[in-house]
Write an enzyme that holds these catalytic residues in place. Structure first.
Site, PDB file in Angstrom:
ATOM      1  N   ARG A 162      -4.170  10.333   3.100  1.00 48.50           N
ATOM      2  CA  ARG A 162      -2.980  11.141   3.336  1.00 48.50           C
ATOM      3  C   ARG A 162      -2.116  11.242   2.080  1.00 48.50           C
ATOM      4  O   ARG A 162      -1.545  12.300   1.777  1.00 48.50           O
ATOM      5  CB  ARG A 162      -2.185  10.488   4.481  1.00 48.50           C
ATOM      6  CG  ARG A 162      -0.870  11.143   4.828  1.00 48.50           C
ATOM      7  CD  ARG A 162      -1.060  12.401   5.607  1.00 48.50           C
ATOM      8  NE  ARG A 162       0.200  12.949   6.084  1.00 48.50           N
ATOM      9  CZ  ARG A 162       0.316  14.116   6.679  1.00 48.50           C
ATOM     10  NH1 ARG A 162      -0.755  14.857   6.881  1.00 48.50           N
ATOM     11  NH2 ARG A 162       1.482  14.561   7.092  1.00 48.50           N
TER      12      ARG A 162
ATOM     13  N   ARG B  53       0.309  15.020  11.814  1.00 47.98           N
ATOM     14  CA  ARG B  53       1.243  14.698  10.744  1.00 47.98           C
ATOM     15  C   ARG B  53       1.353  15.875   9.782  1.00 47.98           C
ATOM     16  O   ARG B  53       0.741  15.914   8.727  1.00 47.98           O
ATOM     17  CB  ARG B  53       0.792  13.424  10.023  1.00 47.98           C
ATOM     18  CG  ARG B  53       0.635  12.250  10.952  1.00 47.98           C
ATOM     19  CD  ARG B  53       0.527  10.952  10.196  1.00 47.98           C
ATOM     20  NE  ARG B  53      -0.714  10.835   9.471  1.00 47.98           N
ATOM     21  CZ  ARG B  53      -0.996   9.821   8.648  1.00 47.98           C
ATOM     22  NH1 ARG B  53      -0.126   8.864   8.464  1.00 47.98           N
ATOM     23  NH2 ARG B  53      -2.147   9.758   8.024  1.00 47.98           N
TER      24      ARG B  53
ATOM     25  N   CYS C   4      -5.796   8.687   7.954  1.00 46.27           N
ATOM     26  CA  CYS C   4      -6.035   8.258   9.324  1.00 46.27           C
ATOM     27  C   CYS C   4      -5.670   9.349  10.319  1.00 46.27           C
ATOM     28  O   CYS C   4      -4.688  10.065  10.158  1.00 46.27           O
ATOM     29  CB  CYS C   4      -5.218   7.009   9.643  1.00 46.27           C
ATOM     30  SG  CYS C   4      -5.789   5.533   8.795  1.00 46.27           S
TER      31      CYS C   4
ATOM     32  N   ARG D 185      -8.765   0.130   3.483  1.00 44.00           N
ATOM     33  CA  ARG D 185      -7.819   1.031   2.824  1.00 44.00           C
ATOM     34  C   ARG D 185      -6.465   0.367   2.630  1.00 44.00           C
ATOM     35  O   ARG D 185      -5.678   0.791   1.778  1.00 44.00           O
ATOM     36  CB  ARG D 185      -7.634   2.313   3.650  1.00 44.00           C
ATOM     37  CG  ARG D 185      -8.814   3.276   3.629  1.00 44.00           C
ATOM     38  CD  ARG D 185      -8.484   4.572   4.352  1.00 44.00           C
ATOM     39  NE  ARG D 185      -7.203   5.082   3.877  1.00 44.00           N
ATOM     40  CZ  ARG D 185      -6.182   5.395   4.672  1.00 44.00           C
ATOM     41  NH1 ARG D 185      -6.274   5.226   5.977  1.00 44.00           N
ATOM     42  NH2 ARG D 185      -5.065   5.857   4.165  1.00 44.00           N
TER      43      ARG D 185
ATOM     44  N   ASP E  90       3.743   1.187  11.808  1.00 41.27           N
ATOM     45  CA  ASP E  90       2.500   0.558  11.365  1.00 41.27           C
ATOM     46  C   ASP E  90       2.320  -0.860  11.902  1.00 41.27           C
ATOM     47  O   ASP E  90       1.214  -1.405  11.847  1.00 41.27           O
ATOM     48  CB  ASP E  90       2.438   0.519   9.831  1.00 41.27           C
ATOM     49  CG  ASP E  90       2.085   1.870   9.231  1.00 41.27           C
ATOM     50  OD1 ASP E  90       1.851   2.812  10.006  1.00 41.27           O
ATOM     51  OD2 ASP E  90       2.066   1.999   8.003  1.00 41.27           O
TER      52      ASP E  90
ATOM     53  N   LYS F 276       0.828  -1.205   0.000  1.00 39.95           N
ATOM     54  CA  LYS F 276       0.000   0.000   0.000  1.00 39.95           C
ATOM     55  C   LYS F 276       0.865   1.260   0.000  1.00 39.95           C
ATOM     56  O   LYS F 276       0.636   2.185  -0.779  1.00 39.95           O
ATOM     57  CB  LYS F 276      -0.916   0.013   1.221  1.00 39.95           C
ATOM     58  CG  LYS F 276      -1.598   1.362   1.485  1.00 39.95           C
ATOM     59  CD  LYS F 276      -2.234   1.403   2.844  1.00 39.95           C
ATOM     60  CE  LYS F 276      -2.785   2.783   3.164  1.00 39.95           C
ATOM     61  NZ  LYS F 276      -1.725   3.801   3.436  1.00 39.95           N
ATOM     62  N   ASN F 277       1.862   1.314   0.884  1.00 39.21           N
ATOM     63  CA  ASN F 277       2.654   2.530   1.028  1.00 39.21           C
ATOM     64  C   ASN F 277       3.499   2.826  -0.206  1.00 39.21           C
ATOM     65  O   ASN F 277       3.943   3.963  -0.386  1.00 39.21           O
ATOM     66  CB  ASN F 277       3.545   2.441   2.266  1.00 39.21           C
ATOM     67  CG  ASN F 277       2.739   2.530   3.552  1.00 39.21           C
ATOM     68  OD1 ASN F 277       1.577   2.906   3.545  1.00 39.21           O
ATOM     69  ND2 ASN F 277       3.361   2.158   4.657  1.00 39.21           N
TER      70      ASN F 277
ATOM     71  N   ILE G  26       6.902   7.745  16.690  1.00 35.61           N
ATOM     72  CA  ILE G  26       6.693   8.445  15.414  1.00 35.61           C
ATOM     73  C   ILE G  26       5.443   9.325  15.456  1.00 35.61           C
ATOM     74  O   ILE G  26       5.495  10.516  15.159  1.00 35.61           O
ATOM     75  CB  ILE G  26       6.587   7.441  14.248  1.00 35.61           C
ATOM     76  CG1 ILE G  26       7.761   6.449  14.273  1.00 35.61           C
ATOM     77  CG2 ILE G  26       6.528   8.185  12.920  1.00 35.61           C
ATOM     78  CD1 ILE G  26       9.127   7.058  14.106  1.00 35.61           C
TER      79      ILE G  26
ATOM     80  N   ILE H 176       2.968  18.636   7.093  1.00 31.38           N
ATOM     81  CA  ILE H 176       3.717  18.460   5.849  1.00 31.38           C
ATOM     82  C   ILE H 176       4.772  19.561   5.711  1.00 31.38           C
ATOM     83  O   ILE H 176       5.163  19.920   4.611  1.00 31.38           O
ATOM     84  CB  ILE H 176       2.775  18.424   4.626  1.00 31.38           C
ATOM     85  CG1 ILE H 176       1.946  19.710   4.523  1.00 31.38           C
ATOM     86  CG2 ILE H 176       1.874  17.203   4.688  1.00 31.38           C
ATOM     87  CD1 ILE H 176       1.163  19.800   3.234  1.00 31.38           C
ATOM     88  N   ASP H 177       5.250  20.063   6.849  1.00 31.28           N
ATOM     89  CA  ASP H 177       6.245  21.136   6.842  1.00 31.28           C
ATOM     90  C   ASP H 177       7.494  20.750   6.057  1.00 31.28           C
ATOM     91  O   ASP H 177       8.044  21.557   5.300  1.00 31.28           O
ATOM     92  CB  ASP H 177       6.673  21.482   8.278  1.00 31.28           C
ATOM     93  CG  ASP H 177       5.524  21.999   9.122  1.00 31.28           C
ATOM     94  OD1 ASP H 177       4.368  21.812   8.712  1.00 31.28           O
ATOM     95  OD2 ASP H 177       5.778  22.588  10.186  1.00 31.28           O
TER      96      ASP H 177
END
Length: 418
Positions: A92, A121, A116, A396, A304, A22-23, A326, A123-124
């Site tokens: 995401r 989280r 999720c 998902r 995960d 998936k990732n 994390i 996005i800087d």
């Protein structure tokens, strides 16, 4: 709303094949629009995130065909349309279109990504990377507008080895002028999979899988093919299940080096297994002992895996400590596991888990993807019936979950409820 219903307590035997990662696929699909021609991605899992990403590609004027887990994308005529809020909010990974569109068209308009709820989280790191390449970013009513007249290679040190930022900067940099160097880059297999795809198109990327990635910009990217790596998170989830109720259970189509950190922890807990070239065999579940686990960036213990592993820890004798480093909100499954009979105490980002406890089926809610996986494992080992609401989260990330588990002896079904 979808609900997963499980009758627990059955031993599992046979083989569970692992699908594409998936990732990886959630970045490979956006990466495809960087090609000036046609690309093909194989071993694509049929998960809901894939469907949302394909819908976005079509909005951008890409042509998509699907056949037998192969997705072909013709991106010759890509345009930088606004990516609407309803699609951006679904997952995401919609943020990968930021880097891909910036690299291809030098202009992006997208609503901020969803996915999720597992923590703040930001996005800087992505934004700082785009700015280092010469882009200007503007926020407007929940929408992000990114524009660059030119993208020029730069040295970009990441404060944290973020997978998302590493990939997004790669996507933006492949057509930039000059050389980009990403320092403290993420080393996950996902990053390697995406870099290989871009290189197959004609990009010039070196160092993927190490701390430093170099990208020499090119003007044109041609036809290419790539195969999605097997999903190490799915593999880990089913390995944990095998450790709980497996009896001659094989997890196939894996890359062993991708799951070493989990295998080490399972071995520490007393799980015995046989490792093959591309499979793991668990002969029988055994008495388990408590362990301590701390998440870390790859090649450490993947965040995960944490929630599914915490279900295993409820069945380990003694007190286990799980620490999440994390994301700050990976604890949504804990109240529901406790409702099922677990003994878990949360203190900040640590869970103290006292086992072994008997779990009983009840109604629970999947608060996110991996929390849902944790509850699914709990339902499979519990006495009685477990009903998992908001099961869309689980779908998902896990392809053919009912089919795969039913084939090895689980009693599981998905139903639609109002």
């Amino acid at each position: 709303m979808k609900q997963i219903i499980i009758e627990g307590g059955y031993e599992l035997s046979g083989t569970i094949p692992i699908s594409g990662m998936k990732n990886s696929v959630v970045a490979l699909l956006p990466a495809a629009i960087l090609s000036d021609e046609e690309t093909s991605i194989s071993n694509v899992p049929n998960i809901s995130d894939k469907a949302a990403l394909i819908e976005i590609i079509k909005i951008l004027n890409g042509k998509v065909t699907e056949l037998n887990n192969v997705v072909t994308i013709n991106s010759e005529n890509i345009i930088s349309n606004l990516i609407p809020e309803n699609l951006a909010n679904k997952l995401r990974a919609s943020y990968y279109f930021m880097g891909a569109l910036l690299g291809r068209k030098k202009h992006v308009e997208i609503y901020f990504p969803g996915g999720c709820n597992i923590g703040n989280r930001k996005i800087d790191y992505h934004i700082k990377g785009f700015e280092a390449l010469g882009a200007k970013i503007k926020e407007e009513n929940g929408k992000c507008i990114i524009h660059a007249d030119r993208l020029i290679g730069a040295t970009i040190p990441l404060e944290f080895a973020s997978v998302g930022a590493t990939i997004n900067i790669m996507l933006a940099a492949v057509k930039a002028e000059g050389v980009t160097e990403i320092q403290n880059a993420a080393k996950e297999p996902d990053v390697i999979n995406i870099a290989n795809f871009l290189n197959n198109m004609g990009a010039k990327i070196t160092g993927a899988g190490t701390n430093t990635i170099k990208i020499e910009g090119v003007n044109y990217l041609h036809k290419a093919k790539i195969e999605v790596f097997p999903d190490r998170i799915e593999a880990g989830t089913y390995l944990i299940l095998g450790a709980l109720i497996g009896k001659n259970l094989t997890i196939s189509n894996i890359i062993p080096s991708h799951i070493e950190a989990l295998l080490e922890k399972l071995q520490e807990a007393g799980v015995t297994y046989k490792l093959g070239t591309n499979e793991v065999f668990i002969e029988n579940h055994v008495s388990l002992k408590s362990i301590n686990v701390t998440t870390a960036v790859y090649p450490g213990f993947v965040t995960d895996w944490g929630q599914p592993l915490s279900t295993l820890l409820t069945q380990c004798s003694g007190v286990s400590i799980f620490e999440e480093t994390i994301y700050e909100n990976r604890m949504g499954h804990v109240p529901y596991l406790n409702r099922m009979g677990a003994n878990m105490i949360v203190e900040d980002r640590k869970i103290y888990i006292t086992g072994k406890t008997e779990l009983k089926g009840t109604d629970v809610i999947a608060t996110d993807l991996r929390a849902g996986a944790s509850l699914m494992l709990a339902g499979l080992i519990a006495n009685g019936i477990t009903k998992i609401n908001n099961a869309e989260h689980i779908l998902r990330g896990y392809e053919k979950i009912v089919e795969k588990l039913s084939n090895v002896g689980a009693k599981i079904q998905i139903v639609d409820i109002e």
